[in-house]
Design an enzyme around this catalytic site. Structure first.
Site, mmCIF file in Angstrom:
data_model
loop_
_atom_site.group_PDB
_atom_site.id
_atom_site.type_symbol
_atom_site.label_atom_id
_atom_site.label_comp_id
_atom_site.label_asym_id
_atom_site.label_seq_id
_atom_site.Cartn_x
_atom_site.Cartn_y
_atom_site.Cartn_z
ATOM 1 N N HIS A 195 0.818 -1.217 0.000
ATOM 2 C CA HIS A 195 0.000 0.000 0.000
ATOM 3 C C HIS A 195 0.859 1.276 0.000
ATOM 4 O O HIS A 195 0.735 2.092 -0.925
ATOM 5 C CB HIS A 195 -0.991 -0.036 1.159
ATOM 6 N N HIS B 140 3.835 6.809 5.593
ATOM 7 C CA HIS B 140 2.622 7.505 6.026
ATOM 8 C C HIS B 140 1.764 6.705 6.988
ATOM 9 O O HIS B 140 1.021 7.278 7.770
ATOM 10 C CB HIS B 140 1.816 8.004 4.821
ATOM 11 N N GLU C 62 0.765 5.403 12.646
ATOM 12 C CA GLU C 62 -0.579 4.986 13.019
ATOM 13 C C GLU C 62 -0.659 3.484 13.288
ATOM 14 O O GLU C 62 -1.310 3.054 14.234
ATOM 15 C CB GLU C 62 -1.549 5.362 11.879
ATOM 16 N N ASP C 63 0.012 2.702 12.471
ATOM 17 C CA ASP C 63 -0.243 1.260 12.476
ATOM 18 C C ASP C 63 0.893 0.393 12.991
ATOM 19 O O ASP C 63 0.756 -0.833 13.036
ATOM 20 C CB ASP C 63 -0.559 0.784 11.036
ATOM 21 N N ASP D 16 -3.219 8.257 -1.288
ATOM 22 C CA ASP D 16 -3.629 7.195 -0.368
ATOM 23 C C ASP D 16 -5.071 6.794 -0.661
ATOM 24 O O ASP D 16 -5.409 5.611 -0.770
ATOM 25 C CB ASP D 16 -3.482 7.736 1.061
HETATM 26 MN MN MN Z 1 -2.629 4.664 3.859
#
Ligand code: MN
Length: 715
Positions: free
Chosen positions: A87, A111, A115-116, A176
């Site tokens: 991704h 990016h 967050e992940d 995105d």
């Molecule tokens: Mn993304």
């Protein structure tokens, strides 16, 4: 020159060399082992695309970002079953192909890490610097917006704040979203529809605003397929039905090439297929499709001047459809887009739309702000084709004018639902206009904006005191709708007691103005009591628009209605809120400074004044008969002055204070900062004239007041 084969059966955007090809990125190579000596294959695609735009780009940082992203996402899978790293790689490849600079690509690879994964912002800052950290943080915040539906309006505000500080954050977000939309098929239908709607309502308008046509058109088609599957299939069938036929644009393109070659103009002539949504729109507009409606001709040249040379040849050698001609080079669209648009009738009578632009314009048209490079570097890392700022609005590519406005009023909107609603309205407007201020600056406004909008755009809350405007040198009501290229000067009252009237809301198109006016009205339930309060569709009756013949309001030429009041000697003014005219019943109130403002008896302001205990002053119209026993002394004066804000307001103030009524006024367009006002005035008697002229000369900026030889012209 490149002759382009057309094949309407193929995926539309894949045809045409200048179209930036995004579709082939869907399956980025699965990862092999990472070698220390060479870039992994996956990032190799990114590097290649990046080098095509920036031959000297330093790829080490991209490799470093890739290694961190790959190792931290390792073990994570997308819903499709692919490794998660596919991704960020796909997103970065989209941006690289559009011509984004290295910092954006670095942040794009990272990016989703904060967050992940275990990666922290501090770590990103330590390893990649403040700029990358800032972009990653911005995208991380935006990420939450999409999936936090409950708090959407509020989080959307945060999203704008993140965007406003650096438009590159939004570039990453758009790429995105594009990749997520491409891979949406694995989601449940309800979720697909929900994401498609947000894309339609927010992301596509933003892509349009940012000028990223390549992303916008693909997003449009993806949304179209999800939200309108039947129409989509119908459009697809329509396109397929033409795929076997000979494309009539091919013949026209050949003729155009021959024409330009004969004229000695070096140009590429291409056939640019319309995307699905565009075909659908044309079908709706025309009812049925012509063979030439499936694409447009695109003529690419080297220099701006060549565009006009091409246009001249086309309009000479073919029959042009003049109504289709638009010059977006002389007047670029708000989103930097530049091109000439025209349509010509081909040999067989078929009409072909033609776009004419330079290669540089083409890059900007496709990639918009993404191609503008790193705004913080002056050197070669900025794209060589960077668009030159055409005006103050566009001087800062990280923060286009519309974005500045959004950010300004998002601070003043306390209610997030209101913000959300007005934002959508604002984004739904398809075009912006540029108006010029008399001080040399410009204002970017949405199409349909009025002088009220211009006032708030220029002065913020000070615009509450706006009493009128001059548009292209002429007096105009505040409700006047502005056109692209107008020069506007706003006249503000000097005393602080004036304020907007509720009617202004009817003429306010921009959220900034609407929010400011609503806030003021909420805070002032009793309304303004100042002498300048006016409604936009009714100019102060003493000042007649210069282009309106004297006497057009149903009264004898040169006979402005005058009012006698029970306070002898006090200057009298007719209230702007209710604009009384004979034979309205009227009543006056003494206001600040001792003058008397006269309202219609049924004006709400009268009730409010009485409610707060203000004493009414008797007032009555001077009838023509009354006037016959007072000398009717008229004089035309010319005031020469240096142009400045509030000049007209100050002059009319001086005139009113000298107890003269303005019969007509003409304001000539300013020339070299100088302005000439011509007033035809009515005085009680000639004895007042020297004092009046003195008072007018005392107005700052006025350097001469003289008697005109001729009465003021009325047209
Ligand atoms: Mn993304």
């Amino acid at each position: 020159m490149s002759a382009e084969a057309t094949n309407p059966g193929a995926p539309l955007r894949k045809r045409g060399r200048p179209r930036i090809d995004l579709r082939r990125l869907g399956r980025v190579a699965l990862l092999g082992p990472v070698s220390r000596d060479r870039l992994p294959d996956a990032i190799g695609h990114v590097a290649e695309a990046h080098r095509a735009h920036y031959p000297d780009a330093d790829l080490a940082i991209l490799r470093k970002a890739y290694v961190l992203a790959e190792s931290s996402h390792r073990g994570q899978m997308r819903k499709s079953g692919e490794p998660y790293i596919t991704h960020p790689l796909a997103v970065t490849l989209i941006l690289a192909e559009l011509g984004a600079e290295t910092t954006t690509l670095t942040a794009s690879l990272l990016h989703d890490t904060v967050e992940d994964t275990e990666v922290t912002l501090d770590q990103v800052r330590d390893e990649f610097g403040d700029e990358v950290c800032y972009l990653v943080d911005g995208v991380t915040k935006l990420e939450k917006v999409d999936y936090g539906a409950a708090a959407e309006p509020e989080t959307f505000r945060k999203m704008l704040v993140a965007t406003g500080n650096d438009v590159r954050v939004m570039s990453i977000k758009l790429a995105d979203r594009l990749h997520n939309m491409r891979t949406l098929g694995v989601m449940r239908p309800e979720k697909q529809a929900r994401i498609a709607k947000v894309t339609r309502d927010v992301l596509i308008p933003l892509a349009e605003r940012l000028g990223v046509q390549a992303l916008k058109t693909e997003l449009e088609d993806l949304v179209f397929a999800i939200l309108h599957p039947d129409e989509y299939e119908r459009t697809q069938a329509l396109i397929s039905s033409w795929s076997g036929a000979q494309d009539p644009l091919t013949d026209i393109a050949d003729s155009v090439r021959a024409t330009l070659r004969d004229a000695g103009i070096s140009a590429e002539v291409l056939i640019r297929p319309r995307h699905f949504v565009s075909v659908h729109r044309v079908r709706i507009k025309r009812g049925e499709m012509r063979g030439t409606d499936f694409g447009r001709l695109l003529v690419l040249v080297g220099e701006d001047a060549d565009c006009y040379a091409v246009l001249g040849e086309l309009h000479t050698c073919f029959t042009p459809v003049i109504s289709e001609f638009k010059d977006f080079i002389a007047a670029p669209k708000f989103n930097l887009y530049q091109s000439l648009h025209t349509a010509v009738v081909g040999p067989e009578g078929a009409v072909a739309e033609v776009l004419i632009r330079t290669h540089r314009m083409h890059k900007v048209a496709e990639a918009g702000v993404v191609a503008l490079g790193n705004p913080y570097t002056q050197d070669g890392t900025t794209a060589a084709h960077q668009a030159e700022p055409a005006d103050g609005e566009r001087a800062d590519p990280t923060r286009p004018g519309w974005l500045s406005r959004l950010l300004d009023w998002q601070e003043s909107a306390t209610d997030s639902d209101q913000f959300w609603a007005t934002l959508r309205d604002d984004l739904a407007q398809d075009r912006e206009i540029t108006v010029f201020r008399t001080d040399g600056g410009t204002l970017g406004l949405p199409a349909g904006a009025s002088c009220v909008d211009a006032a708030y755009a220029q002065y913020g809350d000070e615009a509450h005191g706006c009493i009128g405007a001059r548009v292209n040198g002429r007096l105009a009501t505040l409700s006047t709708v502005l056109n692209d290229g107008d020069t506007v000067q706003l006249l503000l009252a000097q005393d602080a007691s004036s304020g907007p009237s509720p009617e202004w809301l009817e003429h306010a198109r921009t959220p900034a103005a609407r929010i400011a006016i609503s806030a003021w009205l909420d805070a002032h339930p009793d309304g303004a009591q100042g002498p300048h309060k006016s409604r936009p569709d009714a100019p102060r009756p003493q000042v007649q628009p210069a282009d309106e013949p004297s006497g057009s309001r149903g009264r004898p030429a040169g006979r402005a209605p005058t009012v006698a009041v029970d306070t002898p000697g006090a200057p009298v003014r007719l209230a702007g809120c209710c604009t009384p005219v004979p034979p309205d019943g009227i009543v006056g109130f003494t206001v600040r400074g001792g003058s008397v403002t006269v309202h219609r008896e049924e004006c709400p302001a009268v009730a409010r004044m009485r409610a707060i205990g203000r004493a009414a002053v008797g007032a009555r119209w001077n009838t023509p008969d009354d006037r016959s026993d007072t000398p009717d002394y008229r004089v035309t004066l010319v005031a020469e002055s240096f142009g400045r804000p509030r000049l007209l307001a100050d002059l009319t103030e001086a005139i009113a204070t000298a107890e003269a009524a303005i019969v007509s006024a003409t304001v000539e367009p300013p020339s070299e900062q100088r302005v000439r006002h011509t007033y035809t005035l009515q005085l009680p008697d000639a004895a007042g004239l020297p004092g009046l002229m003195r008072a007018m000369r005392d107005v700052p900026g006025v350097y001469d007041v003289s008697r005109a030889q001729q009465p003021a012209a009325t047209g």
